[in-house]
Design a protein around this motif. Structure first.
Motif, mmCIF file in Angstrom:
data_model
loop_
_atom_site.group_PDB
_atom_site.id
_atom_site.type_symbol
_atom_site.label_atom_id
_atom_site.label_comp_id
_atom_site.label_asym_id
_atom_site.label_seq_id
_atom_site.Cartn_x
_atom_site.Cartn_y
_atom_site.Cartn_z
ATOM 1 N N LEU A 114 -3.586 9.209 -3.424
ATOM 2 C CA LEU A 114 -3.509 7.776 -3.672
ATOM 3 C C LEU A 114 -3.014 7.028 -2.433
ATOM 4 O O LEU A 114 -3.557 5.978 -2.066
ATOM 5 N N ASN A 115 -1.998 7.574 -1.768
ATOM 6 C CA ASN A 115 -1.478 6.917 -0.564
ATOM 7 C C ASN A 115 -2.538 6.834 0.526
ATOM 8 O O ASN A 115 -2.659 5.822 1.226
ATOM 9 N N THR A 116 -3.336 7.908 0.673
ATOM 10 C CA THR A 116 -4.402 7.892 1.672
ATOM 11 C C THR A 116 -5.465 6.868 1.314
ATOM 12 O O THR A 116 -5.966 6.126 2.169
ATOM 13 N N ALA A 117 -5.817 6.824 0.013
ATOM 14 C CA ALA A 117 -6.833 5.868 -0.430
ATOM 15 C C ALA A 117 -6.362 4.431 -0.232
ATOM 16 O O ALA A 117 -7.163 3.556 0.125
ATOM 17 N N ILE A 118 -5.085 4.172 -0.451
ATOM 18 C CA ILE A 118 -4.548 2.825 -0.231
ATOM 19 C C ILE A 118 -4.749 2.409 1.224
ATOM 20 O O ILE A 118 -5.166 1.285 1.526
ATOM 21 N N ALA A 134 -7.077 -0.676 2.426
ATOM 22 C CA ALA A 134 -6.454 -1.750 3.200
ATOM 23 C C ALA A 134 -7.186 -1.970 4.518
ATOM 24 O O ALA A 134 -7.413 -3.113 4.942
ATOM 25 N N ALA A 135 -7.578 -0.870 5.168
ATOM 26 C CA ALA A 135 -8.243 -0.984 6.471
ATOM 27 C C ALA A 135 -9.668 -1.503 6.339
ATOM 28 O O ALA A 135 -10.109 -2.354 7.122
ATOM 29 N N THR A 136 -10.388 -0.990 5.352
ATOM 30 C CA THR A 136 -11.799 -1.378 5.235
ATOM 31 C C THR A 136 -11.989 -2.755 4.606
ATOM 32 O O THR A 136 -12.975 -3.442 4.882
ATOM 33 N N GLN A 137 -11.058 -3.154 3.742
ATOM 34 C CA GLN A 137 -11.167 -4.466 3.093
ATOM 35 C C GLN A 137 -10.369 -5.545 3.833
ATOM 36 O O GLN A 137 -10.407 -6.719 3.436
ATOM 37 N N HIS A 138 -9.646 -5.130 4.874
ATOM 38 C CA HIS A 138 -8.828 -6.056 5.661
ATOM 39 C C HIS A 138 -7.824 -6.791 4.774
ATOM 40 O O HIS A 138 -7.700 -8.022 4.813
ATOM 41 N N SER A 182 -0.201 -3.680 -0.402
ATOM 42 C CA SER A 182 0.081 -4.090 -1.786
ATOM 43 C C SER A 182 -1.172 -4.646 -2.454
ATOM 44 O O SER A 182 -1.428 -4.407 -3.646
ATOM 45 N N GLU A 183 -1.978 -5.375 -1.699
ATOM 46 C CA GLU A 183 -3.233 -5.876 -2.243
ATOM 47 C C GLU A 183 -4.213 -4.733 -2.496
ATOM 48 O O GLU A 183 -5.015 -4.773 -3.441
ATOM 49 N N ALA A 184 -4.143 -3.706 -1.649
ATOM 50 C CA ALA A 184 -5.008 -2.537 -1.839
ATOM 51 C C ALA A 184 -4.656 -1.811 -3.143
ATOM 52 O O ALA A 184 -5.549 -1.317 -3.847
#
Length: 412
Positions: A360-364, A368-372, A376-378
């Motif tokens: 989960l931490n990796t996916a966050i 976050a990086a791909t959606q800019h 917390s928003e991720a």
């Protein structure tokens, strides 16, 4: 020739090779397995609605083929067909590790499936819970006695097999443990059993920590920690708050003997932490304030996996031998046996939770990086998508990770 069970699989999960140890462990013949689809040969028990063997092994093998890196599955319940009774299955627990097979150009062309059968010790806890579920006063002692007997039978059988290979057709003294070694091993087990009568119900790991400090005069604290694939950890048992703080400082600083022992699979013995300051400067500085003088960390290993560590701490200035406590390695082996016996309960849930948190931490970070967006928003984005797709959050995280090959390098 290796005595560990191995299966060679191609990218379609068909069996292309199998060794004698695997045939012995599963009770199958080479001719019936070669060329067979892995999950036709070893399906889930159709009568067990909770069976996860096929699903978990498939997911692990797919990760190996996709990432080109080994995947350690921890302890897995995976019943296998009983060839003696049509439609019947044998209860089994395994410790599997899957590794990629590559061609001369480095392309992944299959997987090597390596398992260790840990059913004997695993069954000890299952029987204890089933037969003694109405007895709330002494479950730890019941569990530990049965784990001890199961482990003793396993070791005796392993030694007999080894002796037979070394001296075919004749007896071998190597199959028998020296009397003094047997007596001392039994004495350590009984010390753990004694401690179990004074700990809260079902706290076998706590009994091991208490017995370790009582039996090992050179240890002032004992800590059993389960480790995940990332920085997450779970302190399963501690003998004192001082020992807990010393262990926590390793994870706060990101370095120390326990982390090194888990990463390398080798014991790390530091009789004078001042001399280890150059290796772990942040940890040494942090523990100076709580007067840690020595640390002895032992990996809790099976043949295929490292579950965690047993770490013994000594206070600065304590009167003790210069080396590690006598019988410390024996306590590490006892601890491993207890963990394997208790893997069907809350321990395996903790390991799974740690793996879920890592994914989960990796996916966050990826979202976050791909959606800019911010982390917390991720998290909010992932929660919304999981609800929309009716998926557990951890499953959605793994689906995202499957789209991004992970770095197979060191995790620390």
């Amino acid at each position: 020739m290796t005595t560990a069970p191995y299966v060679v699989l191609d990218t379609d999960f068909r069996i292309r090779g199998v060794n004698a140890a695997y045939l012995h462990a599963t009770g199958r013949e080479r001719e019936e397995l070669l060329g067979a689809y892995m999950f036709d040969a070893f399906p889930d028990d159709p009568r067990d609605a909770d069976a996860t063997g096929v699903r978990n092994l498939t997911a692990s093998l797919e990760r190996v083929l996709r990432r080109g890196a080994p995947d350690d599955m921890g302890i897995q319940r995976y019943d296998i067909p009983d060839i003696r009774v049509a439609g019947a299955f044998q209860r089994r627990a395994w410790s599997p590790v899957n590794s990629p097979l590559t061609d001369a150009d480095g392309h992944v062309v299959g997987a090597l499936h390596h398992v260790e059968d840990v059913t004997a010790v695993h069954e000890a806890l299952y029987r204890a819970h089933r037969d003694d579920r109405t007895d709330t006063a002494r479950p730890p002692a019941v569990v530990l006695r049965r784990a001890m007997l199961a482990l003793t039978r396993y070791e005796r059988a392993a030694r007999a097999v080894a002796a037979g290979r070394a001296n075919p057709g004749g007896p071998s003294p190597s199959a028998v443990l020296p009397v003094a070694e047997v007596a001392r091993s039994d004495g350590l087990w009984h010390a753990v059993l004694h401690a179990a009568r004074h700990t809260r119900p079902r706290d076998c790991a706590g009994a091991v920590c208490e017995a370790a400090v009582r039996e090992l005069s050179a240890a002032d604290a004992a800590v059993i920690t389960l480790h995940g694939e990332g920085p997450e950890n779970f302190q399963l048992a501690v003998s004192s708050s001082w020992g807990r703080r010393a262990e926590e400082l390793q994870y706060i600083t990101g370095e120390g003997p326990s982390l090194t022992a888990f990463d390398t699979g080798e014991r790390v013995l530091v009789p004078d932490l001042d001399h280890g300051a150059a290796r772990w400067p942040l940890f040494a500085e942090a523990t100076a304030g709580i007067a840690v003088g020595a640390v002895f960390a032992y990996p809790l290993r099976t043949a295929t996996a490292t579950l965690g560590t047993l770490t013994l701490y000594r206070r600065r200035g304590a009167t003790a031998p210069a080396g590690p406590p006598a019988d410390a390695q024996a306590f590490a082996e006892i601890t491993t046996a207890v963990l394997l016996a208790d893997m069907d309960g809350e321990i395996i849930e903790e390991i799974r939770a740690t793996a879920d948190r890592d994914d989960l931490n990796t996916a966050i970070g990826i979202v976050a990086a791909t959606q800019h967006i911010s982390p917390s928003e991720a998290v909010t984005w992932l929660q919304t998508m999981a609800r929309a797709q009716n998926l557990p959050l951890a499953d959605l995280a793994r689906a995202i990770l499957s789209q991004y090959p992970q770095d197979p390098g060191p995790h620390r």
